[in-house]
Design a protein around this motif. Structure first.
Motif, PDB file in Angstrom:
ATOM      1  N   ASP A   3      28.919  62.471  -3.017  1.00  0.00           N
ATOM      2  CA  ASP A   3      27.758  63.226  -3.463  1.00  0.00           C
ATOM      3  C   ASP A   3      26.475  62.411  -3.377  1.00  0.00           C
ATOM      4  OD1 ASP A   3      26.255  65.288  -4.480  1.00  0.00           O
ATOM      5  OD2 ASP A   3      26.733  64.829  -6.558  1.00  0.00           O
ATOM      6  N   HIS A  11      24.634  62.773   2.058  1.00  0.00           N
ATOM      7  CA  HIS A  11      24.713  63.432   3.360  1.00  0.00           C
ATOM      8  C   HIS A  11      23.584  63.044   4.320  1.00  0.00           C
ATOM      9  CE1 HIS A  11      26.200  66.317   6.231  1.00  0.00           C
ATOM     10  NE2 HIS A  11      25.015  66.914   6.283  1.00  0.00           N
ATOM     11  N   ARG A  61      31.111  65.500   6.896  1.00  0.00           N
ATOM     12  CA  ARG A  61      31.504  66.847   6.457  1.00  0.00           C
ATOM     13  C   ARG A  61      31.729  66.882   4.947  1.00  0.00           C
ATOM     14  NH1 ARG A  61      34.698  70.830   5.408  1.00  0.00           N
ATOM     15  NH2 ARG A  61      35.498  72.451   6.720  1.00  0.00           N
ATOM     16  N   LEU A  62      32.455  65.896   4.433  1.00  0.00           N
ATOM     17  CA  LEU A  62      32.698  65.844   2.988  1.00  0.00           C
ATOM     18  C   LEU A  62      31.398  65.687   2.213  1.00  0.00           C
ATOM     19  CD1 LEU A  62      35.901  63.626   2.704  1.00  0.00           C
ATOM     20  CD2 LEU A  62      35.719  66.113   2.487  1.00  0.00           C
ATOM     21  N   GLU A  65      29.585  69.014   2.184  1.00  0.00           N
ATOM     22  CA  GLU A  65      30.176  69.939   1.215  1.00  0.00           C
ATOM     23  C   GLU A  65      29.745  69.580  -0.202  1.00  0.00           C
ATOM     24  OE1 GLU A  65      34.353  69.636   1.966  1.00  0.00           O
ATOM     25  OE2 GLU A  65      34.294  71.137   3.563  1.00  0.00           O
ATOM     26  N   LEU A  68      26.104  70.648  -0.657  1.00  0.00           N
ATOM     27  CA  LEU A  68      26.003  72.098  -0.797  1.00  0.00           C
ATOM     28  C   LEU A  68      26.466  72.560  -2.172  1.00  0.00           C
ATOM     29  CD1 LEU A  68      25.183  74.641   0.710  1.00  0.00           C
ATOM     30  CD2 LEU A  68      27.528  74.818   1.542  1.00  0.00           C
ATOM     31  N   ALA A  69      27.474  71.896  -2.712  1.00  0.00           N
ATOM     32  CA  ALA A  69      27.995  72.268  -4.032  1.00  0.00           C
ATOM     33  C   ALA A  69      27.124  71.759  -5.172  1.00  0.00           C
ATOM     34  CB  ALA A  69      29.411  71.736  -4.198  1.00  0.00           C
ATOM     35  N   GLU A  88      26.609  74.318   8.818  1.00  0.00           N
ATOM     36  CA  GLU A  88      27.962  74.093   8.304  1.00  0.00           C
ATOM     37  C   GLU A  88      29.027  74.582   9.283  1.00  0.00           C
ATOM     38  OE1 GLU A  88      30.396  74.921   4.155  1.00  0.00           O
ATOM     39  OE2 GLU A  88      28.746  76.251   4.715  1.00  0.00           O
ATOM     40  N   SER A  91      30.675  71.995  11.673  1.00  0.00           N
ATOM     41  CA  SER A  91      31.400  70.816  11.185  1.00  0.00           C
ATOM     42  C   SER A  91      32.843  70.756  11.686  1.00  0.00           C
ATOM     43  CB  SER A  91      31.350  70.743   9.657  1.00  0.00           C
ATOM     44  OG  SER A  91      32.084  71.797   9.070  1.00  0.00           O
TER      45      SER A  91
END
Length: 154
Positions: A3, A11, A61-62, A65, A68-69, A88, A91
């Motif tokens: 994160d 990211h 990619r992780l 995600e 985005l979360a 997205e 990916s």
């Protein structure tokens, strides 16, 4: 885990690894496939990048995600949400393309060593490597462009 780092979203930081290394692996694989004379000086770079590139795409990619979360995107809608969704959507194809490129690159190194495999096998694996490298280049450009568009607008 994917994160933040020092309070910054991971990211935008981590994506630079696959954005740089994917084209590097693709070009190196194409050169290795089409120019047998340079194989001696490019083998170790190709073997080293082959597993690193798919892992870097997976990490990107992780981290995407996780971003985005996060609460940063909880209220995103409209055009911005569509651009994020488009980004997205690249990916998985990029991850699969880089996995394939890593595998065929290692396969090319293997069949190019010695005379255990005939010329037709080496040519087939070389051709496959070039095709997969072009596909990986396509997806890394599309993912990168769509991500930049999502972040910075049109």
């Amino acid at each position: 885990m994917f994160d933040e780092i020092l309070g910054l979203p991971l990211h935008p930081l981590i994506i630079h690894v696959p954005v740089i290394l994917t084209p590097l692996l693709a070009v190196l694989a194409i050169v290795y496939a089409l120019a047998p004379r340079v194989r001696g000086v490019t083998t170790w770079a190709l073997v080293g990048l082959a597993p690193v590139v798919p892992l870097s795409v997976f990490a990107a990619r992780l981290s995407g995600e996780a971003l985005l979360a996060s609460s940063r995107f909880s209220s995103v809608g409209g055009e911005a949400a569509l651009r994020i969704a488009e980004h997205e959507s690249f990916s998985i194809p990029l991850l699969l393309a880089t996995l394939a490129l890593g595998l065929v690159s290692l396969g090319l190194v293997h069949v190019s060593r010695g005379d255990r495999f005939g010329r037709p096998v080496r040519l087939a694996v070389s051709g496959l490597t070039v095709v997969v490298a072009v596909v990986a280049l396509y997806y890394v450009v599309r993912a990168g462009h769509s991500g930049a568009t999502a972040a910075w607008g049109s």
